[in-house]
Motif scaffolding. Structure first.
Motif, short mmCIF file in Angstrom:
data_model
loop_
_atom_site.label_atom_id
_atom_site.label_comp_id
_atom_site.label_asym_id
_atom_site.label_seq_id
_atom_site.Cartn_x
_atom_site.Cartn_y
_atom_site.Cartn_z
N ASN A 155 6.87 -4.31 5.33
CA ASN A 155 6.25 -3.07 5.87
C ASN A 155 5.38 -2.57 4.67
O ASN A 155 4.51 -1.73 5.38
CB ASN A 155 7.67 -2.10 5.92
CG ASN A 155 8.75 -2.43 6.87
OD1 ASN A 155 8.23 -2.47 8.04
ND2 ASN A 155 9.64 -2.87 6.50
N LEU A 156 5.24 -3.18 3.83
CA LEU A 156 3.88 -2.42 2.75
C LEU A 156 3.33 -3.90 2.29
O LEU A 156 3.25 -4.28 1.02
CB LEU A 156 4.76 -1.90 1.47
CG LEU A 156 5.53 -0.68 1.99
CD1 LEU A 156 6.57 -0.42 0.77
CD2 LEU A 156 4.82 0.56 2.49
N SER A 157 2.49 -4.17 3.32
CA SER A 157 1.65 -5.49 3.00
C SER A 157 0.15 -5.26 2.68
O SER A 157 -0.18 -4.10 2.83
CB SER A 157 1.74 -6.31 4.54
OG SER A 157 0.99 -5.42 5.35
N PRO A 158 -0.57 -6.20 2.60
CA PRO A 158 -2.07 -6.14 1.99
C PRO A 158 -2.78 -5.30 3.43
O PRO A 158 -3.50 -4.25 2.97
CB PRO A 158 -2.59 -7.35 1.90
CG PRO A 158 -1.21 -8.36 1.08
CD PRO A 158 -0.21 -7.62 2.18
N SER A 159 -2.45 -5.75 4.51
CA SER A 159 -3.24 -4.91 5.60
C SER A 159 -2.90 -3.44 5.51
O SER A 159 -3.70 -2.83 6.13
CB SER A 159 -3.04 -5.85 6.84
OG SER A 159 -1.51 -5.76 7.07
N GLN A 160 -1.50 -3.26 5.50
CA GLN A 160 -0.99 -1.69 5.58
C GLN A 160 -1.48 -1.07 4.34
O GLN A 160 -1.83 0.23 4.53
CB GLN A 160 0.40 -1.75 5.32
CG GLN A 160 1.03 -2.21 6.94
CD GLN A 160 2.33 -2.68 7.10
OE1 GLN A 160 2.67 -3.64 6.04
NE2 GLN A 160 3.14 -2.25 8.12
N VAL A 161 -1.84 -1.62 3.29
CA VAL A 161 -2.65 -0.90 2.09
C VAL A 161 -4.00 -0.80 2.43
O VAL A 161 -4.49 0.60 2.21
CB VAL A 161 -2.72 -1.85 0.75
CG1 VAL A 161 -3.52 -1.30 -0.28
CG2 VAL A 161 -1.13 -2.08 0.21
N SER A 162 -4.56 -1.58 3.02
CA SER A 162 -6.03 -1.24 3.55
C SER A 162 -6.07 -0.14 4.52
O SER A 162 -6.97 0.62 4.37
CB SER A 162 -6.73 -2.68 3.89
OG SER A 162 -6.89 -3.55 3.02
N SER A 163 -5.08 -0.27 5.36
CA SER A 163 -5.15 0.70 6.68
C SER A 163 -5.16 2.24 6.03
O SER A 163 -5.69 3.11 6.76
CB SER A 163 -4.16 0.34 7.47
OG SER A 163 -3.94 1.22 8.50
N ILE A 164 -3.85 2.38 5.10
CA ILE A 164 -3.75 3.91 4.74
C ILE A 164 -4.98 4.22 4.02
O ILE A 164 -5.34 5.44 4.15
CB ILE A 164 -2.51 3.77 3.95
CG1 ILE A 164 -2.09 5.23 4.07
CG2 ILE A 164 -2.25 3.24 2.37
CD1 ILE A 164 -1.27 5.91 5.30
N LYS A 165 -5.40 3.38 3.21
CA LYS A 165 -6.44 3.62 2.47
C LYS A 165 -7.90 3.92 3.10
O LYS A 165 -8.72 4.98 3.01
CB LYS A 165 -6.94 2.57 1.27
CG LYS A 165 -6.00 2.82 0.20
CD LYS A 165 -6.06 1.52 -0.98
CE LYS A 165 -7.42 1.53 -1.57
NZ LYS A 165 -7.40 0.67 -2.95
N ASN A 166 -7.98 3.12 4.36
CA ASN A 166 -9.04 3.54 5.08
C ASN A 166 -9.20 4.74 5.94
O ASN A 166 -10.09 5.29 6.30
CB ASN A 166 -9.30 2.26 6.16
CG ASN A 166 -9.88 0.95 5.34
OD1 ASN A 166 -10.64 1.19 4.46
ND2 ASN A 166 -9.58 -0.23 5.84
N SER A 167 -7.72 5.15 6.15
CA SER A 167 -7.59 6.13 7.24
C SER A 167 -7.59 7.60 6.34
O SER A 167 -7.49 8.53 6.71
CB SER A 167 -6.37 6.02 8.17
OG SER A 167 -5.49 5.70 7.43
N ASN A 168 -7.40 7.24 5.09
CA ASN A 168 -7.19 8.50 4.07
C ASN A 168 -8.08 8.24 2.59
O ASN A 168 -7.69 7.46 1.91
CB ASN A 168 -5.86 8.55 3.57
CG ASN A 168 -4.81 9.10 4.83
OD1 ASN A 168 -4.79 10.19 5.37
ND2 ASN A 168 -4.15 8.12 5.37
N SER A 169 -9.27 8.95 2.69
CA SER A 169 -10.15 8.59 1.38
C SER A 169 -9.60 9.02 0.24
O SER A 169 -9.94 8.99 -0.82
CB SER A 169 -11.45 9.44 1.98
OG SER A 169 -11.16 10.66 2.02
#
Length: 305
Positions: free
Chosen positions: A88-102
């Motif tokens: 649930n807390l994968s590399p792609s999810q890290v990228s996603s949350i950072k991309n959508s919240n600066s």
């Protein structure tokens, strides 16, 4: 004659610029909010947690541990593996949350209380070999997950305080120097053995540690506001010059809870310019109350920090 001019010049400089060199400014109020996530495997995701755009927000993945992944895990001398809920807390999810919240950064925490059915011990074979393995294994995890920092949360030790200080100090120094991380924190609590290790680390390497995630929730349940303020004063002296963050535990099992005055204490510290940030253990438990106190914490931090 020239020598006396030099002394006069030095004297004037000291009068005009007293103590410039030796005294570090005390940390001020901050809008930093940090939350541990992923230790309890209850399917919590970054996107579940409310994020106020007016705070600096750090997720802290829990945990990376230098143990193997066997049924009865054993120490690996600095070769770290992922022990958080990586589905649930994968590399792609890290990228996603950072991309959508600066305003979001993501760190990982080392150690923690337990692994498998036993304690997770800090247990290096030697300083040099542990540091070498730790730098290599953590660099690979941090780059794979696109992480920003590390947190040190060892709570059990099979090494003396000086060995711990050297291993962790050199690890943080190297990761920062290599540009792998931009910040580091430590997560001590009020226990003699724990404090002896972290205070040794602070004494030798405090200048490279950005935050102290002090586990105030490890104090007794039913802590009062005045006791909490006193504990904060004591730990600020122990980690002198550090940004000591205040904290609560979501399940209310220890320390000063949000229901019993945690935010009163925060406002009091804020009025004294000493609220350096808030952190929570943990998002996994906070799912059950719809992250009510995360929202309240961030709202408090966002107001004219």
């Amino acid at each position: 004659m020239e020598l006396s001019k030099l002394f006069i010049a030095l004297f004037i400089f000291q009068v005009l610029f007293p103590c410039q060199i030796s005294i570090q400014a005390a940390p001020a109020n901050s809008n930093l909010f940090r939350e541990y996530i992923g230790a309890e495997f209850n399917n919590v995701k970054f996107a579940d947690v409310p994020i106020n755009s007016d705070v600096e927000f750090h997720f802290i993945l829990s945990f990376a541990i230098d143990y193997d992944n066997s049924d009865s895990p054993s120490p690996t001398n600095g070769k770290f593996n992922v022990f958080w809920d990586s589905d649930n807390l994968s590399p792609s999810q890290v990228s996603s949350i950072k991309n959508s919240n600066s305003n979001v950064k993501v760190a990982l925490s080392l150690g923690g209380d337990s692994v498998g059915n036993g304690y997770a011990y800090f247990n290096p074979s030697s300083i040099d070999s542990w540091v070498s393995n730790a730098v290599s294994s953590l660099t690979s995890i941090i780059q794979e997950y696109n992480l920003d920092g590390i947190d040190i949360d060892y709570e059990h030790f099979q090494a003396d305080p000086d060995t711990f200080a050297e291993c962790i100090g050199r690890l943080i120094t190297t990761l920062k120097k290599n540009g792998v991380i931009s910040f580091a924190s430590i997560a001590p609590f009020d226990d003699d053995d724990v404090q002896s290790h972290y205070k040794a680390l602070w004494k030798s390497y405090g200048d490279i540690i950005d935050y102290v995630n002090f586990q105030f929730y490890a104090y007794d349940q039913g802590t009062t506001v005045s006791q909490f303020i006193n504990y904060f004063k004591i730990q600020s002296a122990n980690y002198n010059g550090g940004k000591v963050l205040v904290s609560f535990i979501s399940d209310g099992s220890g320390g000063l809870s949000p229901q019993n005055g945690f935010f009163t204490a925060c406002n009091r510290l804020k009025s004294q310019n000493k609220l350096h940030g808030i952190f929570v253990w943990s998002a996994d438990d906070s799912m059950g109350n719809d992250f009510r106190y995360e929202k309240q914490s961030q709202a408090l931090l966002a107001i004219s920090h």
